[in-house]
Design a protein around this motif. Sequence first.
Motif, PDB file in Angstrom:
ATOM      1  N   LEU A 272      37.700  51.805  35.659  1.00 19.64           N
ATOM      2  CA  LEU A 272      38.383  52.283  37.148  1.00 19.64           C
ATOM      3  C   LEU A 272      37.574  51.858  38.211  1.00 19.64           C
ATOM      4  CD1 LEU A 272      41.002  54.827  36.031  1.00 19.64           C
ATOM      5  CD2 LEU A 272      41.401  52.550  36.410  1.00 19.64           C
ATOM      6  N   MET A 273      36.380  51.328  37.997  1.00 17.01           N
ATOM      7  CA  MET A 273      35.152  50.956  39.292  1.00 17.01           C
ATOM      8  C   MET A 273      35.153  49.772  39.357  1.00 17.01           C
ATOM      9  SD  MET A 273      33.037  54.516  38.592  1.00 17.01           S
ATOM     10  CE  MET A 273      32.239  53.763  37.187  1.00 17.01           C
ATOM     11  N   GLY A 274      35.604  48.926  38.831  1.00 17.47           N
ATOM     12  CA  GLY A 274      35.727  47.272  38.679  1.00 17.47           C
ATOM     13  C   GLY A 274      33.982  46.681  38.108  1.00 17.47           C
ATOM     14  N   SER A 275      33.701  47.768  37.192  1.00 23.18           N
ATOM     15  CA  SER A 275      32.204  47.345  36.616  1.00 23.18           C
ATOM     16  C   SER A 275      32.593  46.720  35.177  1.00 23.18           C
ATOM     17  CB  SER A 275      31.544  48.541  36.429  1.00 23.18           C
ATOM     18  OG  SER A 275      31.078  49.137  37.623  1.00 23.18           O
ATOM     19  N   CYS A 276      33.600  47.271  34.620  1.00 28.09           N
ATOM     20  CA  CYS A 276      33.647  46.616  33.129  1.00 28.09           C
ATOM     21  C   CYS A 276      34.418  45.393  33.117  1.00 28.09           C
ATOM     22  CB  CYS A 276      34.389  47.681  32.436  1.00 28.09           C
ATOM     23  SG  CYS A 276      36.064  48.144  32.651  1.00 28.09           S
ATOM     24  N   HIS A 277      35.457  44.991  34.061  1.00 18.17           N
ATOM     25  CA  HIS A 277      36.257  43.919  34.181  1.00 18.17           C
ATOM     26  C   HIS A 277      37.352  43.766  33.349  1.00 18.17           C
ATOM     27  CE1 HIS A 277      33.687  41.814  37.260  1.00 18.17           C
ATOM     28  NE2 HIS A 277      32.852  42.607  36.670  1.00 18.17           N
TER      29      HIS A 277
ATOM     30  N   ILE B  35      40.058  38.752  40.231  1.00 17.66           N
ATOM     31  CA  ILE B  35      39.640  39.890  40.963  1.00 17.66           C
ATOM     32  C   ILE B  35      39.998  41.101  40.000  1.00 17.66           C
ATOM     33  CG2 ILE B  35      40.506  39.312  43.115  1.00 17.66           C
ATOM     34  CD1 ILE B  35      43.377  40.667  42.671  1.00 17.66           C
ATOM     35  N   CYS B  36      39.296  42.336  40.227  1.00 18.47           N
ATOM     36  CA  CYS B  36      39.412  43.356  39.403  1.00 18.47           C
ATOM     37  C   CYS B  36      40.623  44.113  39.865  1.00 18.47           C
ATOM     38  CB  CYS B  36      38.150  44.288  39.373  1.00 18.47           C
ATOM     39  SG  CYS B  36      36.991  43.726  38.490  1.00 18.47           S
ATOM     40  N   ALA B  37      41.680  44.427  39.328  1.00 21.06           N
ATOM     41  CA  ALA B  37      42.948  44.941  39.788  1.00 21.06           C
ATOM     42  C   ALA B  37      42.787  46.445  40.303  1.00 21.06           C
ATOM     43  CB  ALA B  37      44.004  44.782  38.873  1.00 21.06           C
ATOM     44  N   CYS B  38      41.590  46.980  39.536  1.00 19.41           N
ATOM     45  CA  CYS B  38      41.679  48.436  39.711  1.00 19.41           C
ATOM     46  C   CYS B  38      41.066  48.887  40.984  1.00 19.41           C
ATOM     47  CB  CYS B  38      40.751  49.406  38.540  1.00 19.41           C
ATOM     48  SG  CYS B  38      39.006  48.741  38.622  1.00 19.41           S
ATOM     49  N   ILE B  39      40.459  47.894  41.695  1.00 17.82           N
ATOM     50  CA  ILE B  39      39.671  48.302  42.933  1.00 17.82           C
ATOM     51  C   ILE B  39      40.308  47.224  44.026  1.00 17.82           C
ATOM     52  CG2 ILE B  39      37.670  49.204  41.674  1.00 17.82           C
ATOM     53  CD1 ILE B  39      36.206  46.311  42.708  1.00 17.82           C
ATOM     54  N   THR B  40      41.378  46.524  43.845  1.00 18.34           N
ATOM     55  CA  THR B  40      41.924  45.801  44.559  1.00 18.34           C
ATOM     56  C   THR B  40      43.293  46.027  45.296  1.00 18.34           C
ATOM     57  OG1 THR B  40      40.835  43.932  43.453  1.00 18.34           O
ATOM     58  CG2 THR B  40      42.576  43.561  45.113  1.00 18.34           C
TER      59      THR B  40
END
Length: 79
Positions: free
Chosen positions: A38-43, A55-60
């Motif tokens: 939930l921070m965009g690191s793991c993708h 894009i990473c949906a958790c940070i967008t």
Amino acid sequence: MSILIRFLPDDVSVEAEVGEPLLQVADRAGLTIPTGCLMGSCHACEVEVEGGDTICACITAVPSGQPQLTINLFVDSSW
């Protein structure tokens, strides 16, 4: 201001407010986007937007400046 978000491959559309988190929009549409950190690191939440960008949906959040956005929910088999 709202825009139409279209989720593929299920072809589900939902109205969303500019700035609304994409995970929340997908949930409201009855769709699940896998998440991990939930921070965009793991993708884990990576999705493809029209034009081929990922894009990473958790940070967008829902962007402004367009009437519609198409998002392709693909599944990474390694997750």
